[in-house]
Design a protein around this motif. Sequence first.
Motif, mmCIF file in Angstrom:
data_model
loop_
_atom_site.group_PDB
_atom_site.id
_atom_site.type_symbol
_atom_site.label_atom_id
_atom_site.label_comp_id
_atom_site.label_asym_id
_atom_site.label_seq_id
_atom_site.Cartn_x
_atom_site.Cartn_y
_atom_site.Cartn_z
ATOM 1 N N PRO A 326 0.808 -1.224 0.000
ATOM 2 C CA PRO A 326 0.000 0.000 0.000
ATOM 3 C C PRO A 326 0.842 1.277 0.000
ATOM 4 C CG PRO A 326 -0.875 -1.581 1.587
ATOM 5 C CD PRO A 326 0.463 -2.098 1.148
ATOM 6 N N LEU A 327 2.063 1.201 0.511
ATOM 7 C CA LEU A 327 2.935 2.372 0.588
ATOM 8 C C LEU A 327 3.618 2.653 -0.742
ATOM 9 C CD1 LEU A 327 4.634 1.634 4.038
ATOM 10 C CD2 LEU A 327 2.547 2.926 3.588
ATOM 11 N N THR A 328 3.761 1.647 -1.591
ATOM 12 C CA THR A 328 4.426 1.814 -2.877
ATOM 13 C C THR A 328 3.452 1.899 -4.041
ATOM 14 O OG1 THR A 328 4.663 -0.584 -3.166
ATOM 15 C CG2 THR A 328 6.464 0.575 -2.052
ATOM 16 N N GLY A 329 2.155 1.720 -3.751
ATOM 17 C CA GLY A 329 1.165 1.772 -4.802
ATOM 18 C C GLY A 329 1.100 0.528 -5.653
ATOM 19 N N THR A 330 1.702 -0.582 -5.159
ATOM 20 C CA THR A 330 1.710 -1.819 -5.958
ATOM 21 C C THR A 330 0.667 -2.823 -5.484
ATOM 22 O OG1 THR A 330 3.442 -2.748 -4.531
ATOM 23 C CG2 THR A 330 4.142 -1.569 -6.508
ATOM 24 N N ALA A 331 -0.090 -2.490 -4.458
ATOM 25 C CA ALA A 331 -1.104 -3.439 -3.979
ATOM 26 C C ALA A 331 -2.113 -3.714 -5.079
ATOM 27 C CB ALA A 331 -1.805 -2.861 -2.754
#
Length: 333
Positions: A326-331
């Motif tokens: 969620p912090l890297t936008g890859t979820a």
Amino acid sequence: MRILVTGGAGFIGSEYVRMLLGVPGGTAEGVPALEPTGVTVLDALTYSGNPANLAPVRDDPRLRFVQGDIRHAEVVDEVVAGHDVIVHFAAESHVDRSIAGAAPFVSTNVLGTQALLDAALRHGVRRFVHVSTDEVYGSIAEGSWTEDWPLAPNSPYSASKAGSDLLALAYHRTHGLDVVVTRCSNNYGPYQFPEKVIPLFVTNLLDGGTVPLYGDGGNVRDWLHVHDHCRGIAMVQEKGRAGEVYHIGGGTELTNKELTGRLLDACGAGWDRVVTVPDRKGHDRRYSLDITKINRELGYAPSITLGAGLAETVAWYRDNRAWWEPLTGTANA
């Protein structure tokens, strides 16, 4: 003993809180028996503060969480009341962000520290531990900095931290406040926000992406596992001399290129995944801390080798995608 931990939902602050509360009696191997009766976390929950970092101790009855900004004097005054010790981690800390815009770094790191120091004076706090960085010294070509080395910061971030260090020490000299300052080398370990080099490289590599290497990769850093850092802070909190600065280092210097090679190996990737990018403005060439003082006075020495620490860190990110995706936008990408 009631301890206030500012920035306690961040990377290093949350490790300190978990260390204080995660083992009965507030102790762990090599950590002083601080035995807090209560721990309050004050954190603004900006992008790098994450309540999930406190999940392992969330149900401890000694823990109290307050969302608030250290720049807000009224909030700080209310929270500081009733505490015996303040351990001050809260800071804006990313060099590239400070180059893009310095204002949040000055207001948080300098003015926020001043608000905490004023409140500590008003409420009779017994000890104020100010957590800082080796970056306040600038760059050193050879040898290692001692605690009395002149400050020569080269980025807006490190300049703001140098200002907060001097302010904290001035409150000791002017007002007699019991202040101790710690300066650490580069930290790594679990729960580190993935803008920093090790979690950035590891998460990118685990996702099959590339990693950016600044310039010629020859910049040298000393690497310190976050748990060793927090052990050192606990020693300073317990027995450090008021008005003194203590260095906390890891004892392993690597060029950025050497570190990149280790991370590639740990993630099963090759050099084709590395992209050379223009060097950072004002990029310090080498950091190196002399830790003789804290070793001689308090018995600190790093306990986690870089090989073991990196292996554990890579395994943690591999096993905890739910924390970092969620912090890297890859979820769900």
